[in-house]
Scaffold this active site. Structure first.
Site, PDB file in Angstrom:
ATOM      1  N   HIS A 113     -28.843 -64.514-136.384  1.00  0.00           N
ATOM      2  CA  HIS A 113     -27.979 -63.562-135.672  1.00  0.00           C
ATOM      3  C   HIS A 113     -28.028 -63.833-134.177  1.00  0.00           C
ATOM      4  O   HIS A 113     -29.126 -63.947-133.611  1.00  0.00           O
ATOM      5  CB  HIS A 113     -28.405 -62.121-135.956  1.00  0.00           C
ATOM      6  CG  HIS A 113     -27.508 -61.109-135.334  1.00  0.00           C
ATOM      7  ND1 HIS A 113     -26.164 -60.997-135.646  1.00  0.00           N
ATOM      8  CD2 HIS A 113     -27.743 -60.172-134.391  1.00  0.00           C
ATOM      9  CE1 HIS A 113     -25.620 -60.033-134.926  1.00  0.00           C
ATOM     10  NE2 HIS A 113     -26.549 -59.521-134.149  1.00  0.00           N
ATOM     11  N   GLU A 182     -28.859 -71.606-131.193  1.00  0.00           N
ATOM     12  CA  GLU A 182     -28.835 -71.331-132.635  1.00  0.00           C
ATOM     13  C   GLU A 182     -29.130 -72.586-133.453  1.00  0.00           C
ATOM     14  O   GLU A 182     -29.889 -72.544-134.421  1.00  0.00           O
ATOM     15  CB  GLU A 182     -27.463 -70.790-133.053  1.00  0.00           C
ATOM     16  CG  GLU A 182     -27.177 -69.376-132.619  1.00  0.00           C
ATOM     17  CD  GLU A 182     -25.894 -68.862-133.244  1.00  0.00           C
ATOM     18  OE1 GLU A 182     -25.903 -67.733-133.742  1.00  0.00           O
ATOM     19  OE2 GLU A 182     -24.882 -69.616-133.254  1.00  0.00           O
TER      20      GLU A 182
HETATM   21  C1  GRF Z   1     -23.163 -67.886-135.705  1.00  0.00           C
HETATM   22  O1  GRF Z   1     -23.045 -67.481-134.355  1.00  0.00           O
HETATM   23  C2  GRF Z   1     -24.106 -66.968-136.440  1.00  0.00           C
HETATM   24  O2  GRF Z   1     -25.198 -66.494-135.670  1.00  0.00           O
HETATM   25  C3  GRF Z   1     -23.206 -65.827-136.771  1.00  0.00           C
HETATM   26  O3  GRF Z   1     -22.002 -66.432-137.177  1.00  0.00           O
HETATM   27  C4  GRF Z   1     -21.863 -67.678-136.461  1.00  0.00           C
HETATM   28  C5  GRF Z   1     -21.604 -68.766-137.468  1.00  0.00           C
HETATM   29  O4  GRF Z   1     -21.341 -69.982-136.842  1.00  0.00           O
HETATM   30  N1  GRF Z   1     -23.719 -64.949-137.794  1.00  0.00           N
HETATM   31  P1  GRF Z   1     -21.167 -71.316-137.721  1.00  0.00           P
HETATM   32  O5  GRF Z   1     -20.256 -70.982-138.861  1.00  0.00           O
HETATM   33  O6  GRF Z   1     -22.539 -71.742-138.198  1.00  0.00           O
HETATM   34  O7  GRF Z   1     -20.582 -72.309-136.763  1.00  0.00           O
END
Ligand code: GRF
Length: 198
Positions: A113, A182
């Site tokens: 998240h 991330e």
């Molecule tokens: C990410 O920012 C995640 O934290 C959120 O949704 C987004 C998904 O990005 N829950 P991706 O599909 O992995 O590019």
């Protein structure tokens, strides 16, 4: 088969980070399958290119067949359990999972998240943090990976990283920096979880 099962709903850039880390030998596991809640998710293309089995679990179909959320979660658990995962990773999965799913994988479901614990649960978390910064309510945001409980973006934290917000930067710049964090954090969280170090 063991390894990890990754649940997605969209672009899949975090899935790609996991695919690349496994391919590079930085993650000692394999991606047994990718499950998407959306048949048009680009993440499915990423998985197919990497030769990873894919599944689509579209809630609309379950509802159209007269089923409900509980039926969806039970069916989803069956699909995922078929791959005997050591870990289930929610990487951009946009549906809340109930106990009917989680009870099949006790302590083995983690979620990414783009906000700090207890802040900005739900969708558009980066945008909401950016607005809160503009209003002088916060000075930083962050990214977390947590164990999943039947609540939106809540549960014991596996790992997190704080991300400062800079005066004058655009939302687009902040989003880029958050996604970079991330991509590293999801790999670290999977590694920690598989080593049992959380
Ligand atoms: C990410 O920012 C995640 O934290 C959120 O949704 C987004 C998904 O990005 N829950 P991706 O599909 O992995 O590019």
């Amino acid at each position: 088969m063991s390894g990890i099962v990754v649940l997605i709903s969209g672009n899949g850039s975090n899935l790609q980070a996991l695919i690349d880390s496994v391919a590079a030998g930085d993650l000692d596991t394999e991606i047994a399958a990718v499950v998407s809640s959306d048949p048009d998710a680009y993440g499915l293309t990423r998985a197919e290119r990497a030769g990873i089995p894919t599944e689509v679990m579209d809630l609309r179909n379950v509802l159209a067949d007269g089923g409900n959320r509980l039926a969806f979660d039970v069916e989803l658990a069956g699909v995922v359990a078929g791959y005997h995962p050591d870990l289930v990773v929610l990487a951009g999965w946009m549906l809340v999972l109930s106990e009917a799913f989680l009870e099949h994988f006790p302590g083995k479901v983690i979620n990414l998240h783009p906000a700090l614990p207890g802040t900005f649960p739900g969708t558009h978390a980066i945008e909401r943090a950016y607005t809160a910064f503009q209003q002088g309510e916060i000075t930083q945001t962050g990214v977390m990976v947590h164990r999943v409980i039947p609540e939106v973006d809540a549960g014991p934290v596996v790992t997190l990283e704080r991300v400062p917000i800079f005066p004058g930067e655009s939302l687009d710049d902040l989003e880029k920096r958050i996604h970079e964090v991330e991509h590293n954090l999801i790999v670290a969280a999977v590694d920690l979880s598989l080593r049992g170090e959380v």
